[in-house]
Design a protein around this motif. Structure first.
Motif, mmCIF file in Angstrom:
data_model
loop_
_atom_site.group_PDB
_atom_site.id
_atom_site.type_symbol
_atom_site.label_atom_id
_atom_site.label_comp_id
_atom_site.label_asym_id
_atom_site.label_seq_id
_atom_site.Cartn_x
_atom_site.Cartn_y
_atom_site.Cartn_z
ATOM 1 N N PHE A 131 1.261 -1.455 0.342
ATOM 2 C CA PHE A 131 0.092 0.048 0.089
ATOM 3 C C PHE A 131 0.871 1.102 -0.055
ATOM 4 N N ILE A 132 1.955 1.393 1.050
ATOM 5 C CA ILE A 132 2.753 2.243 0.959
ATOM 6 C C ILE A 132 3.912 2.675 0.307
ATOM 7 N N SER A 133 4.074 1.730 -1.111
ATOM 8 C CA SER A 133 4.740 1.278 -1.869
ATOM 9 C C SER A 133 4.314 2.318 -3.309
ATOM 10 N N GLY A 134 2.959 1.702 -3.292
ATOM 11 C CA GLY A 134 1.943 2.330 -4.601
ATOM 12 C C GLY A 134 1.325 3.412 -4.350
ATOM 13 N N LEU A 135 1.346 4.071 -3.025
ATOM 14 C CA LEU A 135 0.930 5.315 -3.066
ATOM 15 C C LEU A 135 2.015 6.604 -3.755
ATOM 16 N N LEU A 136 2.991 6.284 -2.686
ATOM 17 C CA LEU A 136 4.750 6.123 -3.247
ATOM 18 C C LEU A 136 4.945 6.075 -4.695
ATOM 19 N N SER A 137 4.501 5.120 -5.551
ATOM 20 C CA SER A 137 4.828 5.540 -6.792
ATOM 21 C C SER A 137 3.703 5.858 -7.957
ATOM 22 N N LEU A 138 2.502 6.382 -7.289
ATOM 23 C CA LEU A 138 1.510 6.966 -7.628
ATOM 24 C C LEU A 138 1.981 8.558 -7.579
ATOM 25 N N MET A 139 2.161 9.043 -6.305
ATOM 26 C CA MET A 139 2.459 9.948 -6.334
ATOM 27 C C MET A 139 3.877 10.249 -6.491
ATOM 28 N N TYR A 140 4.567 9.845 -6.782
ATOM 29 C CA TYR A 140 6.406 10.171 -8.161
ATOM 30 C C TYR A 140 5.633 10.329 -9.217
ATOM 31 N N LEU A 141 4.737 9.462 -9.707
ATOM 32 C CA LEU A 141 4.099 9.689 -10.999
ATOM 33 C C LEU A 141 3.348 11.180 -11.442
ATOM 34 N N ILE A 142 3.377 12.039 -9.869
ATOM 35 C CA ILE A 142 2.922 12.716 -10.734
ATOM 36 C C ILE A 142 3.666 14.195 -10.389
ATOM 37 N N VAL A 143 3.932 13.756 -9.300
ATOM 38 C CA VAL A 143 5.421 15.163 -8.426
ATOM 39 C C VAL A 143 7.273 14.797 -9.253
ATOM 40 N N PRO A 144 7.420 15.502 -9.713
ATOM 41 C CA PRO A 144 9.233 15.549 -10.937
ATOM 42 C C PRO A 144 9.312 14.706 -10.185
ATOM 43 N N ILE A 145 9.594 15.063 -9.038
ATOM 44 C CA ILE A 145 10.518 14.283 -7.960
ATOM 45 C C ILE A 145 10.550 13.507 -6.980
ATOM 46 N N GLY A 146 11.431 12.218 -6.515
ATOM 47 C CA GLY A 146 10.763 11.746 -6.257
ATOM 48 C C GLY A 146 11.552 10.103 -6.186
ATOM 49 N N PHE A 147 11.369 8.472 -5.518
ATOM 50 C CA PHE A 147 12.134 7.928 -5.353
ATOM 51 C C PHE A 147 11.771 6.866 -6.471
ATOM 52 N N MET A 148 10.702 7.312 -7.686
ATOM 53 C CA MET A 148 9.727 6.043 -7.828
ATOM 54 C C MET A 148 10.637 4.637 -8.425
ATOM 55 N N ILE A 149 11.211 4.509 -9.456
ATOM 56 C CA ILE A 149 12.369 3.321 -9.334
ATOM 57 C C ILE A 149 11.696 2.483 -7.385
ATOM 58 N N GLN A 150 12.233 2.932 -6.494
ATOM 59 C CA GLN A 150 12.650 2.208 -5.257
ATOM 60 C C GLN A 150 11.274 1.853 -4.556
ATOM 61 N N ALA A 151 10.400 2.665 -5.443
ATOM 62 C CA ALA A 151 8.833 1.958 -5.137
ATOM 63 C C ALA A 151 8.083 1.485 -5.241
ATOM 64 N N GLN A 152 8.504 1.420 -6.802
ATOM 65 C CA GLN A 152 8.144 0.087 -7.396
ATOM 66 C C GLN A 152 9.213 -1.673 -7.243
ATOM 67 N N VAL A 153 10.418 -0.958 -7.469
ATOM 68 C CA VAL A 153 10.606 -2.658 -6.923
ATOM 69 C C VAL A 153 9.650 -2.927 -5.830
ATOM 70 N N ILE A 154 9.874 -1.903 -4.515
ATOM 71 C CA ILE A 154 9.216 -2.448 -3.768
ATOM 72 C C ILE A 154 7.743 -2.622 -3.263
ATOM 73 N N PHE A 155 7.093 -2.820 -4.130
ATOM 74 C CA PHE A 155 5.717 -2.692 -5.202
ATOM 75 C C PHE A 155 5.325 -3.995 -5.668
ATOM 76 N N GLN A 156 6.607 -4.203 -6.222
ATOM 77 C CA GLN A 156 6.616 -5.422 -7.567
ATOM 78 C C GLN A 156 6.934 -6.967 -6.090
ATOM 79 N N ILE A 157 8.328 -5.977 -5.359
ATOM 80 C CA ILE A 157 8.612 -7.282 -4.267
ATOM 81 C C ILE A 157 7.775 -8.238 -3.420
ATOM 82 N N SER A 158 6.760 -7.179 -2.637
ATOM 83 C CA SER A 158 5.661 -7.086 -2.327
ATOM 84 C C SER A 158 4.443 -7.878 -2.767
#
Length: 194
Positions: free
Chosen positions: A149-176
């Motif tokens: 849930f947290i990494s999915g929310l961060l992935s969505l947020m980083y999709l909208i916000v131009p700076i962030g750690f999208m790859i890290q959030a996506q990897v955590i999401f997929q592993i989970s």
């Protein structure tokens, strides 16, 4: 209804295919990161590596292997229960969506890429909620669902916000996602075999 030895073996092979595919996906992704470590801070997610000549091959192989393995796992698993049939359909949908992500580079087909990626993440999220609620709700799966849930929310947020750690959030999401999926699938079938 008892599961025969062959049906049990088919499901075990399906899980092995999924595990091998995930291992290959993350090894190939790590090769991309080693080649272009700046992708970790680019906020373009995993798709960052699909836009450079020196990472396009491992990036493409990661998505193609994952898609082929998911399709194969779906094709060989038994489909005697509604649960197995739904898992089979989901794996085929994931395989198609992974190819869709691959063939829609985010730098050329941005909206299409985002729609396909968001669809993949959304279906995975819904399935994992169902797995934890109805199939296997031990402490580890609940923790993995919280991470999801947290990494999915961060992935969505980083999709909208131009700076962030999208790859890290996506990897955590997929592993989970895949840990919940594999653990729930194994638990479900070990319960049926008992």
């Amino acid at each position: 209804m008892a599961i025969t030895y062959n049906e049990s073996m088919e499901n075990k092979k399906s899980i092995q295919y999924i595990q091998i595919g995930l291992f290959c996906f993350f090894v190939l992704l790590m090769i991309c990161v080693i080649i272009r470590p700046e992708g970790l801070g680019a906020n373009n997610g995993i798709s960052y590596y699909g836009t450079f000549a020196n990472t396009i091959v491992p990036y493409s192989l990661a998505f193609l292997i994952e898609s082929i393995v998911m399709w194969r796992a779906s094709s060989i698993m038994d489909k005697n229960t509604k649960f197995d049939r739904n898992i089979s359909y989901a794996l085929k949908a994931f395989a198609i969506l992974f190819v869709g992500i691959l063939i829609t580079p985010h730098t050329v087909l941005g909206w299409e890429h985002k729609i396909i990626g968001t669809t993949l993440f959304g279906i995975q999220f819904i399935m994992c909620i169902a797995f934890v609620l109805y199939i296997y709700s031990d402490l580890l799966n609940v923790v993995l669902l919280a991470l999801l849930f947290i990494s999915g929310l961060l992935s969505l947020m980083y999709l909208i916000v131009p700076i962030g750690f999208m790859i890290q959030a996506q990897v955590i999401f997929q592993i989970s996602v895949w840990l919940i999926f594999i653990r729930s699938f194994i638990h479900s079938h070990s319960r049926l075999e008992a």
